[in-house]
Design a protein around this motif. Structure first.
Motif, mmCIF file in Angstrom:
data_model
loop_
_atom_site.group_PDB
_atom_site.id
_atom_site.type_symbol
_atom_site.label_atom_id
_atom_site.label_comp_id
_atom_site.label_asym_id
_atom_site.label_seq_id
_atom_site.Cartn_x
_atom_site.Cartn_y
_atom_site.Cartn_z
ATOM 1 N N ASP A 104 16.859 -3.504 -14.687
ATOM 2 C CA ASP A 104 16.744 -4.135 -13.365
ATOM 3 C C ASP A 104 18.096 -4.446 -12.732
ATOM 4 O O ASP A 104 18.147 -4.894 -11.576
ATOM 5 C CB ASP A 104 15.945 -5.445 -13.480
ATOM 6 C CG ASP A 104 14.521 -5.220 -13.921
ATOM 7 O OD1 ASP A 104 13.898 -4.260 -13.428
ATOM 8 O OD2 ASP A 104 14.016 -5.994 -14.756
ATOM 9 N N ILE A 105 19.185 -4.256 -13.456
ATOM 10 C CA ILE A 105 20.508 -4.591 -12.926
ATOM 11 C C ILE A 105 20.761 -3.835 -11.624
ATOM 12 O O ILE A 105 20.564 -2.631 -11.535
ATOM 13 C CB ILE A 105 21.603 -4.266 -13.964
ATOM 14 C CG1 ILE A 105 21.476 -5.190 -15.178
ATOM 15 C CG2 ILE A 105 23.000 -4.409 -13.350
ATOM 16 C CD1 ILE A 105 22.413 -4.858 -16.320
ATOM 17 N N GLY A 106 21.177 -4.588 -10.607
ATOM 18 C CA GLY A 106 21.449 -4.010 -9.293
ATOM 19 C C GLY A 106 20.263 -4.017 -8.350
ATOM 20 O O GLY A 106 20.411 -3.742 -7.156
ATOM 21 N N ILE A 107 19.083 -4.347 -8.860
ATOM 22 C CA ILE A 107 17.869 -4.382 -8.044
ATOM 23 C C ILE A 107 17.673 -5.792 -7.481
ATOM 24 O O ILE A 107 17.965 -6.777 -8.166
ATOM 25 C CB ILE A 107 16.637 -3.996 -8.895
ATOM 26 C CG1 ILE A 107 16.769 -2.556 -9.401
ATOM 27 C CG2 ILE A 107 15.336 -4.157 -8.114
ATOM 28 C CD1 ILE A 107 15.672 -2.143 -10.352
ATOM 29 N N PRO A 108 17.197 -5.950 -6.246
ATOM 30 C CA PRO A 108 16.889 -7.290 -5.740
ATOM 31 C C PRO A 108 15.953 -8.016 -6.707
ATOM 32 O O PRO A 108 14.974 -7.447 -7.187
ATOM 33 C CB PRO A 108 16.200 -7.010 -4.403
ATOM 34 C CG PRO A 108 16.795 -5.714 -3.945
ATOM 35 C CD PRO A 108 16.983 -4.914 -5.210
ATOM 36 N N LYS A 109 16.261 -9.262 -6.967
ATOM 37 C CA LYS A 109 15.478 -10.025 -7.939
ATOM 38 C C LYS A 109 13.998 -10.109 -7.551
ATOM 39 O O LYS A 109 13.124 -10.058 -8.409
ATOM 40 C CB LYS A 109 16.061 -11.425 -8.100
ATOM 41 C CG LYS A 109 17.361 -11.465 -8.871
ATOM 42 C CD LYS A 109 17.844 -12.890 -9.085
ATOM 43 C CE LYS A 109 19.107 -12.912 -9.919
ATOM 44 N NZ LYS A 109 19.609 -14.293 -10.138
ATOM 45 N N VAL A 110 13.738 -10.249 -6.266
ATOM 46 C CA VAL A 110 12.339 -10.390 -5.850
ATOM 47 C C VAL A 110 11.532 -9.131 -6.153
ATOM 48 O O VAL A 110 10.352 -9.199 -6.519
ATOM 49 C CB VAL A 110 12.228 -10.758 -4.355
ATOM 50 C CG1 VAL A 110 12.765 -12.155 -4.092
ATOM 51 C CG2 VAL A 110 12.942 -9.730 -3.475
ATOM 52 N N ASP A 111 12.161 -7.962 -6.020
ATOM 53 C CA ASP A 111 11.455 -6.716 -6.295
ATOM 54 C C ASP A 111 11.212 -6.537 -7.788
ATOM 55 O O ASP A 111 10.123 -6.134 -8.219
ATOM 56 C CB ASP A 111 12.255 -5.526 -5.743
ATOM 57 C CG ASP A 111 12.360 -5.536 -4.228
ATOM 58 O OD1 ASP A 111 11.485 -6.158 -3.586
ATOM 59 O OD2 ASP A 111 13.302 -4.941 -3.688
ATOM 60 N N ALA A 112 12.247 -6.846 -8.591
ATOM 61 C CA ALA A 112 12.086 -6.752 -10.041
ATOM 62 C C ALA A 112 11.053 -7.758 -10.532
ATOM 63 O O ALA A 112 10.252 -7.468 -11.428
ATOM 64 C CB ALA A 112 13.432 -6.990 -10.722
#
Length: 404
Positions: A104-112
């Motif tokens: 999930d690194i680099g992905i918006p937290k809400v999407d992950a």
């Protein structure tokens, strides 16, 4: 036992047969099997599960506290969960933010977060807001939900969540963590027609800027957010279902270092600017300015990362001092003189007075504190704080930057 749902005083509990009928219509066979361990608890039952299913909870922040809280709220069957967070997953988050993985690194937290929570429970609805909570959007957003859960780690947002919750008439389940310590409370709960204490009854005004470092600067034991975030989820569930006694009017504190916990009483104060006897706040304010109000922050000279880059590129004569801890300096540095904050005073003789001196830390808080100490004790007038710290500098000028 008070079984008031959603922080209200309504006790319109349906009769047993009506509840059975409603639950049968509301839940599929798969859901009834999933929530069976809740339903067989006599004090909880199908009525409690139904209230969870019909509830809407807004979680502000999906980091250290938000991660375990979201996991358990989703698993418990909260019908609609809103998540607001403007950040992306970073490698340094994974030490405590168990909601995320390396992928999930680099992905918006809400999407992950949404992807993970839907994998845990496909029967719930997840609403995500990849944005910052501000005084412009807070009231409108919070008004859509039954309960707000504050998982933030900074004072401007903490006061914003509190004030918006009070003005919108919503219960705010609060928690905070730092190093080995955590605390939990329930604010603005409606009971017997009266709202309980809120955050401003506990802390009317924020502490001086830089006095209390954030977790990013002061650190936090990775397991602590799991403990405190789970307690926060527990309080959310109790508020929604009316099962058990909540922490309204109480502040629970936990010290993981000594494994000691205490609970303190909180009382509503007449001086509270939101809902005291003479309220002065009727709308949301500029919380960044409020949380720096009355501080000596304006007396500290600053330079931004572009100015520092120019000083380095032009090889100008100046002194650069890093006041972070040794392990932080060893991880990454920009070739400054290393003098940890706790040693700054006894090393004042190593700091130049005949040229510009730029002092930095991770994000700017500790370096500001160092400058105040040096100016007040030794009369320095040539010190400049690096705005945003080494994080801001590397984020802009180092393509390999991950987390300082």
């Amino acid at each position: 036992m008070d079984k008031t749902p959603l922080g209200t005083n309504s006790k319109a509990s349906p009769k047993h047969n009506s509840t059975e009928s409603t639950a049968a219509e509301l839940f599929s066979k798969e859901e009834l099997a999933r929530y069976n361990r809740h339903i067989i608890i006599p004090e909880f039952g199908k009525e409690g599960q139904t209230r969870l299913k019909k509830s809407k909870v807004l979680v502000v922040g999906s980091g250290g506290l938000g991660s375990p809280m979201l996991l358990y709220l989703a698993a418990a069957g909260v019908g609609t969960i809103g998540i607001i967070d403007f950040d992306k997953v970073e490698d340094s988050n994974l030490q405590r933010q168990v909601l995320f993985g390396t992928e999930d690194i680099g992905i918006p937290k809400v999407d992950a977060a949404k992807r993970r929570l839907k994998a845990i429970n496909p029967f719930i609805n997840i609403e995500v807001y990849h944005q910052k909570l501000t005084s412009e959007n807070a009231l409108e957003l919070i008004s859509k939900y039954d309960v707000v859960a504050d998982g933030t780690d900074n004072f401007p947002t903490r006061y914003l969540v509190n004030d918006a919750s009070v003005l919108a008439g919503k219960t705010n389940v609060y928690a905070s963590i730092f190093q080995f310590e955590g605390q939990v409370s329930v604010f603005n709960l409606l009971k017997d027609g009266k709202r309980g204490p809120n955050y401003r009854d506990l802390y009317p005004s924020p502490p001086p800027a830089g006095l209390v470092p954030s977790c990013a600067e002061g650190g936090v034991l990775g397991v602590l957010p799991g403990i405190i975030g789970s307690l926060q989820a527990l309080e959310v569930i109790k508020v929604i279902t009316g099962v058990g006694d909540t922490l309204s009017g109480q502040l629970y504190t936990f010290d993981a270092f000594s494994f000691q916990s205490k609970t303190f009483k909180i009382k509503s104060k007449d001086s509270n600017p939101l809902n005291g006897t003479k309220p002065t706040l009727t709308k949301l304010i500029d919380y960044e300015q409020f949380c720096n109000h009355g501080q000596v922050e304006e007396k500290i000279k600053e330079i931004d990362v572009d100015e520092l880059y120019a000083l380095l590129a032009n090889k100008e004569s100046f002194q650069l001092i890093d006041v972070r801890e040794q392990h932080e300096f060893d991880l990454v540095n920009i070739n400054g003189d290393h003098i940890p904050l706790e040693d700054i005073s006894e090393n004042a003789d190593k700091i130049k007075k005949d040229r510009k001196v730029v002092i930095h830390c991770k994000m700017g808080g500790r370096s500001a504190k160092a400058i105040r100490e040096l100016e007040s004790k030794y009369g320095f007038n040539n010190l400049f704080n690096l705005k945003g710290g080494i994080d801001a500098y590397l984020r802009k000028y180092d393509s390999n930057f991950d987390q300082a």
